[in-house]
Enzyme design. Structure first.
Site, mmCIF file in Angstrom:
data_model
loop_
_atom_site.group_PDB
_atom_site.id
_atom_site.type_symbol
_atom_site.label_atom_id
_atom_site.label_comp_id
_atom_site.label_asym_id
_atom_site.label_seq_id
_atom_site.Cartn_x
_atom_site.Cartn_y
_atom_site.Cartn_z
ATOM 1 N N HIS A 80 0.823 -1.212 0.000
ATOM 2 C CA HIS A 80 0.000 0.000 0.000
ATOM 3 C C HIS A 80 0.866 1.276 0.000
ATOM 4 O O HIS A 80 0.743 2.117 -0.885
ATOM 5 C CB HIS A 80 -0.920 -0.043 1.233
ATOM 6 C CG HIS A 80 -1.908 1.065 1.337
ATOM 7 N ND1 HIS A 80 -3.263 0.843 1.440
ATOM 8 C CD2 HIS A 80 -1.778 2.415 1.373
ATOM 9 C CE1 HIS A 80 -3.891 1.995 1.522
ATOM 10 N NE2 HIS A 80 -3.016 2.969 1.487
ATOM 11 N N ARG A 134 -3.020 13.719 0.235
ATOM 12 C CA ARG A 134 -4.002 12.823 0.844
ATOM 13 C C ARG A 134 -4.157 13.067 2.332
ATOM 14 O O ARG A 134 -3.250 13.583 2.988
ATOM 15 C CB ARG A 134 -3.587 11.377 0.620
ATOM 16 C CG ARG A 134 -2.222 11.093 1.176
ATOM 17 C CD ARG A 134 -1.781 9.685 0.954
ATOM 18 N NE ARG A 134 -1.533 9.013 2.226
ATOM 19 C CZ ARG A 134 -0.509 9.279 3.013
ATOM 20 N NH1 ARG A 134 0.358 10.221 2.716
ATOM 21 N NH2 ARG A 134 -0.364 8.627 4.140
HETATM 22 C C1 HEM Z 1 -3.601 3.920 5.175
HETATM 23 C C2 HEM Z 1 -0.216 5.811 2.308
HETATM 24 C C3 HEM Z 1 -3.431 6.213 -1.259
HETATM 25 C C4 HEM Z 1 -6.801 4.227 1.551
HETATM 26 C C5 HEM Z 1 -2.401 4.355 4.694
HETATM 27 C C6 HEM Z 1 -1.163 4.339 5.424
HETATM 28 C C7 HEM Z 1 -0.219 4.892 4.626
HETATM 29 C C8 HEM Z 1 -0.846 5.231 3.387
HETATM 30 C C9 HEM Z 1 1.246 5.146 4.969
HETATM 31 C C10 HEM Z 1 -0.959 3.771 6.817
HETATM 32 C C11 HEM Z 1 -1.286 4.749 7.906
HETATM 33 C C12 HEM Z 1 -0.994 4.121 9.248
HETATM 34 O O1 HEM Z 1 0.181 3.809 9.527
HETATM 35 O O2 HEM Z 1 -1.929 3.975 10.041
HETATM 36 C C13 HEM Z 1 -0.821 6.148 1.115
HETATM 37 C C14 HEM Z 1 -0.162 6.876 0.048
HETATM 38 C C15 HEM Z 1 -1.063 7.011 -0.950
HETATM 39 C C16 HEM Z 1 -2.287 6.344 -0.512
HETATM 40 C C17 HEM Z 1 1.269 7.404 0.050
HETATM 41 C C18 HEM Z 1 -0.829 7.758 -2.236
HETATM 42 C C19 HEM Z 1 -1.664 8.697 -2.650
HETATM 43 C C20 HEM Z 1 -4.604 5.622 -0.839
HETATM 44 C C21 HEM Z 1 -5.768 5.436 -1.668
HETATM 45 C C22 HEM Z 1 -6.711 4.869 -0.895
HETATM 46 C C23 HEM Z 1 -6.145 4.705 0.443
HETATM 47 C C24 HEM Z 1 -5.903 5.854 -3.143
HETATM 48 C C25 HEM Z 1 -8.081 4.475 -1.357
HETATM 49 C C26 HEM Z 1 -9.172 4.979 -0.924
HETATM 50 C C27 HEM Z 1 -6.245 4.038 2.793
HETATM 51 C C28 HEM Z 1 -6.960 3.517 3.940
HETATM 52 C C29 HEM Z 1 -6.039 3.433 4.982
HETATM 53 C C30 HEM Z 1 -4.766 3.890 4.457
HETATM 54 C C31 HEM Z 1 -8.433 3.141 4.004
HETATM 55 C C32 HEM Z 1 -6.287 2.909 6.397
HETATM 56 C C33 HEM Z 1 -6.109 1.416 6.389
HETATM 57 C C34 HEM Z 1 -6.216 0.762 7.737
HETATM 58 O O3 HEM Z 1 -5.830 1.367 8.754
HETATM 59 O O4 HEM Z 1 -6.690 -0.389 7.768
HETATM 60 N N1 HEM Z 1 -2.170 4.888 3.436
HETATM 61 N N2 HEM Z 1 -2.086 5.833 0.749
HETATM 62 N N3 HEM Z 1 -4.849 5.145 0.417
HETATM 63 N N4 HEM Z 1 -4.935 4.269 3.138
HETATM 64 FE FE1 HEM Z 1 -3.507 4.965 1.922
#
Ligand code: HEM
Length: 182
Positions: free
Chosen positions: A114, A127
């Site tokens: 991810h 974001r």
């Molecule tokens: C969580 C990065 C795009 C949905 C995260 C986390 C990171 C991350 C680092 C973890 C946060 C933590 O440590 O708690 C990114 C980056 C993106 C991106 C760099 C680039 C644009 C997206 C996209 C979606 C998304 C397009 C789709 C809707 C989520 C969701 C979580 C999450 C739902 C929470 C997941 C959980 O805690 O179970 N993201 N993300 N992300 N991201 Fe992304």
């Protein structure tokens, strides 16, 4: 203390105009024409046609090296050039929440990559992740993305990649709303 609780108010007025609303999984949300993101509180009542509440919280899964990479290249919301946005509320299944923290991290990163995938789309895509599960909301997460029109295709490609991963097998409700700054 700066406020960390936000309301996403879907209705007929607001800063962001809806251009597309697509339910990918689970129940739809009522049709709206605008969304406003406003600073709020846990007790503030509902407005608009629907209101979704989310909290800016700590990181759960991100490791130090990843955090440093993200901080070095990510951009904030509100760039004048980023006239397009996506608001994507998601819920994950009971199976996901029954996993231990290390099992969830394995699925998100070792299997689904991810952060590794997401990093390729920075800084074009700005974001913000809001947590909703712990305050008894209908969705577990509210996600918000902002980008320039020229980066829309890259954003679609990112979503296409993420939605094919093992992590997304646990997503049981997802509504994808695209917006233009009004
Ligand atoms: C969580 C990065 C795009 C949905 C995260 C986390 C990171 C991350 C680092 C973890 C946060 C933590 O440590 O708690 C990114 C980056 C993106 C991106 C760099 C680039 C644009 C997206 C996209 C979606 C998304 C397009 C789709 C809707 C989520 C969701 C979580 C999450 C739902 C929470 C997941 C959980 O805690 O179970 N993201 N993300 N992300 N991201 Fe992304």
């Amino acid at each position: 203390m700066s406020n960390t609780i936000f309301d996403f108010v879907g209705g007929t007025t607001g800063e962001w105009k809806v251009i597309k609303m697509n339910t990918l999984k689970g129940d739809a949300l009522a049709e709206i024409t605008h969304i406003d993101r406003t600073s709020s509180s846990l007790i503030k009542g509902n407005e608009g046609i629907w209101t979704l509440k989310g909290i800016v919280s700590n990181l759960r899964y991100t490791e130090k090296a990843e955090k440093e990479k993200l901080i070095a290249i990510q951009e904030d919301l509100g760039r004048p050039s980023a006239t397009q946005a996506a608001f994507i509320p998601l819920r994950k299944s009971a199976d996901w929440w029954n996993l231990a923290q290390d099992e969830r991290r394995k699925i998100m990163e070792e299997s689904s990559k991810h952060t590794q995938t997401g990093l390729k789309y920075l800084p074009a895509i700005a974001r913000k992740l809001f947590h909703s599960r712990d305050i008894g909301e209908a969705f577990d997460f509210l996600t918000w993305f902002e980008y320039a029109p020229a980066d829309e295709e890259a954003f679609e490609e990112l979503l296409y990649s993420l939605r094919k991963t093992e992590e997304w097998n646990y997503v049981d409700r997802e509504v994808d709303i695209r917006l233009l700054r009004g």
